[in-house]
Design an enzyme around this catalytic site. Sequence first.
Site, PDB file in Angstrom:
ATOM      1  N   HIS A  76       0.806  -1.112   0.076  1.00 16.96           N
ATOM      2  CA  HIS A  76       0.011   0.170   0.094  1.00 16.96           C
ATOM      3  C   HIS A  76       0.822   1.239  -0.006  1.00 16.96           C
ATOM      4  CE1 HIS A  76      -3.896  -1.993   1.674  1.00 16.96           C
ATOM      5  NE2 HIS A  76      -3.462  -2.675   0.696  1.00 16.96           N
ATOM      6  N   TYR A 202      -9.570   5.284   7.619  1.00 10.03           N
ATOM      7  CA  TYR A 202      -9.340   5.592   8.883  1.00 10.03           C
ATOM      8  C   TYR A 202     -10.648   6.675   8.896  1.00 10.03           C
ATOM      9  CZ  TYR A 202      -5.292   3.277  10.380  1.00 10.03           C
ATOM     10  OH  TYR A 202      -4.475   2.218  10.591  1.00 10.03           O
ATOM     11  N   PRO A 292      -4.722  -0.209  18.793  1.00  9.36           N
ATOM     12  CA  PRO A 292      -4.514  -0.724  17.716  1.00  9.36           C
ATOM     13  C   PRO A 292      -4.452   0.389  16.556  1.00  9.36           C
ATOM     14  CG  PRO A 292      -6.582  -1.284  18.381  1.00  9.36           C
ATOM     15  CD  PRO A 292      -5.762  -0.824  19.577  1.00  9.36           C
ATOM     16  N   LYS A 296       0.807  -0.472  15.187  1.00  5.95           N
ATOM     17  CA  LYS A 296       2.248  -0.437  15.763  1.00  5.95           C
ATOM     18  C   LYS A 296       2.453  -1.663  16.336  1.00  5.95           C
ATOM     19  CE  LYS A 296       3.747   3.092  13.633  1.00  5.95           C
ATOM     20  NZ  LYS A 296       4.017   2.456  12.332  1.00  5.95           N
ATOM     21  N   TYR A 382       3.700   6.402  10.314  1.00 11.93           N
ATOM     22  CA  TYR A 382       3.023   5.285  10.195  1.00 11.93           C
ATOM     23  C   TYR A 382       3.874   4.272   9.591  1.00 11.93           C
ATOM     24  CZ  TYR A 382      -1.442   2.803   9.129  1.00 11.93           C
ATOM     25  OH  TYR A 382      -2.322   1.841   9.205  1.00 11.93           O
TER      26      TYR A 382
HETATM   27  C1  PHB Z   1      -6.206  -4.667  10.615  1.00 14.11           C
HETATM   28  O1  PHB Z   1      -6.107  -4.850   9.289  1.00 14.11           O
HETATM   29  O2  PHB Z   1      -6.538  -5.521  11.701  1.00 14.11           O
HETATM   30  C2  PHB Z   1      -5.959  -3.311  11.150  1.00 14.11           C
HETATM   31  C3  PHB Z   1      -5.326  -2.173  10.319  1.00 14.11           C
HETATM   32  C4  PHB Z   1      -4.685  -0.966  10.732  1.00 14.11           C
HETATM   33  C5  PHB Z   1      -5.034  -0.713  12.231  1.00 14.11           C
HETATM   34  C6  PHB Z   1      -5.611  -1.703  13.001  1.00 14.11           C
HETATM   35  C7  PHB Z   1      -5.930  -2.876  12.656  1.00 14.11           C
HETATM   36  O3  PHB Z   1      -4.365   0.448  12.503  1.00 14.11           O
END
Ligand code: PHB
Length: 399
Positions: A76, A202, A292, A296, A382
């Site tokens: 990505h 997000y 989450p 990280k 990130y």
């Molecule tokens: C996930 O794909 O489970 C996932 C992706 C990004 C995050 C948290 C979980 O910040």
Amino acid sequence: MRKTQVGIVGAGPAGLFLAHLLRKAGVEVVVLEARTREYLETSPHRIRAGVLEWGTREMVARAGVGDRMVQEGLGHGGIYLAFEGQLLHLDFHALAGRGIWVYGQQYLVTDLIRHHLEAGGEILFSHEVVGVEDLEEAPTLVYRTPDGRLERLRCEFAVGADGSHSLARKSIPGIQVHQKTYPYAWLGILAQTRPAAEELIYASHPRGFALFSMRSPSLARNYLQVAPEERLEAWPEERIWEELSLRLSGVAEVQPGPILEKSLTPMRSLVVEPMQHGRFFLVGDAAHVVPPTGAKGMNLAFCDVAVLYRALVAFYKEGEASLLARYTQEALRHVWQAELFSYWMTTLLHTAADPFEDRLREAKLRHLGESLHLQRFLAENYVGLHTSGRYTHYIPQSA
Ligand code: PHB
């Protein structure tokens, strides 16, 4: 009593990666794991974030265990932020010069187990460590065998990689625990449907935060901010899809599909200090937990492993103990940086109960939309430019 050079508590990503690296460097390693192999590889309770920083992907590839990750993972170039009806794309290559890699944690654990066992490495599944003794001289792992006997493994060094509910952590005398809980949890689903977008979204919405992630082009992984005391029974499939759709309305389409798995994840931040005592060391979630939102957790565990691996090899190959002595000091740099970023992302995107705080949060989001500076801060963190990105060369390139 059985003896080894390095004993590792826990066959999660951190313990397995360290075991693999040490074995390749000619160090004798034994991994003790309370669960069965099948549980680690297939339990839906272990479906964890699938975002690898470029540095983490690089470490795994250099170590020679990244064949399936490279083949099946998805590269990505950025993420989307959705707020106030707009969709902001953050182009990580333009902002930070690197991208990320999406590949489920459980898949990586499966790969690491297979590689380690095929190379003759030892993992004792269904062997639960119940105590650690003699941390200063020769750390000794006390464990229960599958038939219920108590035995001991005497080690030159031992490593606690036993996750966020770590027993290993509790065996360090005088350890300090810094922690914070957040007034929300995540309800997560794995669904057989096409993800909402080709990259992660997000979404910050007045009804609460939502995340749209994926495991493959036909497997979506989505999350909803819910109250911490929420129960899964209160969320039948229709309600979940309706809520996901509301929180993304005007921005992208949510395609409902069969839900294969549902879970609730509490949100907390935790760091222990020190991360070592005598000849005993902590890595990964045993030493620190992040919410989450910044994805990280596993990346941070790989940073710890890189630092500890280099220190152990310096000891075994050159008799040099100073890197081991400085392990906590070096690790806490990347730990607190990731804690800061995870806290920042979490509080930026989740609705707060206090209206004043919530208005501040909205102002911060708008500022981010206009400031290249802030976008770069997010992107650099990130992709892990200054965390895993600093350690890739600690891992030798395998032939
Ligand atoms: C996930 O794909 O489970 C996932 C992706 C990004 C995050 C948290 C979980 O910040």
